[in-house]
Write an enzyme that holds these catalytic residues in place. Sequence first.
Site, short mmCIF file in Angstrom:
data_model
loop_
_atom_site.label_atom_id
_atom_site.label_comp_id
_atom_site.label_asym_id
_atom_site.label_seq_id
_atom_site.Cartn_x
_atom_site.Cartn_y
_atom_site.Cartn_z
NE ARG A 4 -92.08 51.32 -27.26
CZ ARG A 4 -91.69 51.06 -28.51
NH1 ARG A 4 -90.71 51.77 -29.07
NH2 ARG A 4 -92.27 50.13 -29.21
CG HIS A 24 -89.01 46.03 -30.64
ND1 HIS A 24 -89.21 47.31 -30.12
CD2 HIS A 24 -88.25 46.22 -31.74
CE1 HIS A 24 -88.60 48.20 -30.88
NE2 HIS A 24 -88.00 47.56 -31.87
CG ASN A 61 -91.67 48.50 -32.28
OD1 ASN A 61 -91.95 49.65 -31.92
ND2 ASN A 61 -90.68 48.25 -33.13
CD GLU A 62 -90.81 50.72 -35.91
OE1 GLU A 62 -90.13 50.04 -36.70
OE2 GLU A 62 -90.45 51.83 -35.49
CG ASN A 94 -91.95 53.76 -32.93
OD1 ASN A 94 -92.40 54.23 -31.88
ND2 ASN A 94 -91.47 52.53 -33.00
CE1 TYR A 153 -85.63 56.74 -34.92
CE2 TYR A 153 -87.56 55.42 -35.47
CZ TYR A 153 -86.51 55.72 -34.61
OH TYR A 153 -86.35 55.01 -33.45
CD GLU A 192 -88.54 52.83 -31.75
OE1 GLU A 192 -87.84 53.04 -32.77
OE2 GLU A 192 -88.98 51.71 -31.44
C1 BGC Z 1 -87.23 50.30 -34.39
C2 BGC Z 1 -85.98 50.24 -33.55
C3 BGC Z 1 -84.81 50.74 -34.36
C4 BGC Z 1 -85.08 52.18 -34.71
C5 BGC Z 1 -83.93 52.92 -35.40
C6 BGC Z 1 -87.34 51.56 -35.19
O1 BGC Z 1 -87.92 51.25 -36.39
O2 BGC Z 1 -88.37 50.10 -33.61
O3 BGC Z 1 -85.82 48.93 -33.11
O4 BGC Z 1 -83.60 50.59 -33.72
O5 BGC Z 1 -86.19 52.22 -35.55
O6 BGC Z 1 -83.73 52.45 -36.69
#
Ligand code: BGC
Length: 522
Positions: A129, A174, A218-219, A357, A359, A426
């Site tokens: 990607r 992005h 993206n996002e 994505n 986290y 992601e």
């Molecule tokens: C983004 C990336 C970023 C990653 C880690 C995502 O929100 O798409 O560009 O590096 O988070 O923070």
Amino acid sequence: MIKLINTKENNIVNKSYADHKNMKTWCGLLVFGCIFALSAADGDDDDKNYVVTSRPFPDGFMFGLATAAHQIEGAWNEDGKGEQIWDTWIHEHPNVVFDGSNGDVAVDSYHKYMDDIACLKEVGVQYYRLSISWARILPNGRNSNVNKPGIDYYLNVLRALKDAGIQAMVTLYHWDLPTALQNDGGWTNPEIVDLFGDYARLCYQLFGEYVQMWNTINEPKQICHGGYGIGAYAPGILSPGVDEYKCSKYVLLAHARAWRIYNDEFRSTQNGKITIVIDSDWYEPGTDADKEAAETRMQFIHGLYGHPVYKRDWPDIVKQRIAMRSQLEGYSESRLPAFTEDEIDYVSGTYDFIALNHYTTYMISASDEPAIGTPSLDNDAGVTVWQKDTWQTAAIDWFKYVPWGAGKLLRWLKSTYGDIDIMITENGVSDQNGTLTDDHRIRFYTLYMSHMLDAVYEENVRLTGFTAWTIMDNFEWTLGYIGKSGIYYVDMNDPDRKRVPKKSSTWYANVIKTGCLVDSCT
Ligand code: BGC
């Protein structure tokens, strides 16, 4: 560890979780390697008896690695590339980046893309990607001026990927808007919808034969909330709850325009898939009484972008709350711009799969209605957002390891939008030292993926792919080179920017080879 402020989420983590302060640290947070395959023990008692699944990834499951143009390419003004908003914003305000660095050279992928492809081959991913820098092929953002060397660069990368037998998942946008377009109003100017469509069409024409999966945008949350709401990302505009929502509307219309152009003009010959990438945290109710508040927060974060695309129009609760607060603030109409019926139809259904994505996770408590004053997305959502102080932290304060949140988010996507294929576009974790023996990263991925697989097996969530963020340590936006998320290390003082494998790259290669998170799957 250096303490860093939260730019990405801008949530005030306003409540600690004292109950958990005396958690059992029977493995110890720093002895990462010892038990990752047996138990979560992530510093949070919620997950302490969790056992990593021994069930395999489903047949046909795809694994990938991701990057983004501004974070890796460098060559910011080389071979006719135009300036984009991250170049301009950082050059004009160097203090916005924590370590005072910038992306001018980054990890030099403009010259070293073959090194990146060597890493991809070594790990054995099925797809890569990557993103295209709009200003590298259209220096002022408009199709009237096309930059041939920029086009050649992406053709070279895509052809090398093809030769390596690696599929391409290409993101059109992005975060790096050509500065010339920002000067004309950027994502708050309705003209952006057609301009993005023109750029997308050109990319399909030029690169479509090499691209199996497209991501339009993206996002959107980071573009609009980060860029126009809290001003923490380029272009650094502070217009919370006003330009922020205008941006949301035009980003969605631009995405829909790009999706429809592909669908109508290219799909039958190119046979690719195309969708928008939405980032979302998981928002967990603190108690049963907080469930409605948590759902409201989910709708303000994922639903704001997901609902118009996977269903229709803005989510009701989002429309109602912003209209109610706008009226109390004295606005003549809602700060959330309405879609016309035609626009609702135009945006609805513009996806081939859900791209997510993800986290981290936050806890949610219901709260009193925030005072009427300055508009903001947080006040519009009107709930209390916090994290447990027992959760382990990555390179930045807001980024806590909460693996079970990933499983809950996948289940929520299915129950909210229906039975749609989902790809994780992601997921990954940063540290500040880039250690080669990154057992903590292996543990993070193992637990996150395991919770995702549980959602697949227990709830029939149609998860079809996982993309690790990222190949190599790179330019982490306002964190500079301090947030290191790569499965390869790069010494930023080395002019060659050599990619050095971390332990996690070997681990990921093995997961891809075996389709299994433990020694042997059953
Ligand atoms: C983004 C990336 C970023 C990653 C880690 C995502 O929100 O798409 O560009 O590096 O988070 O923070």
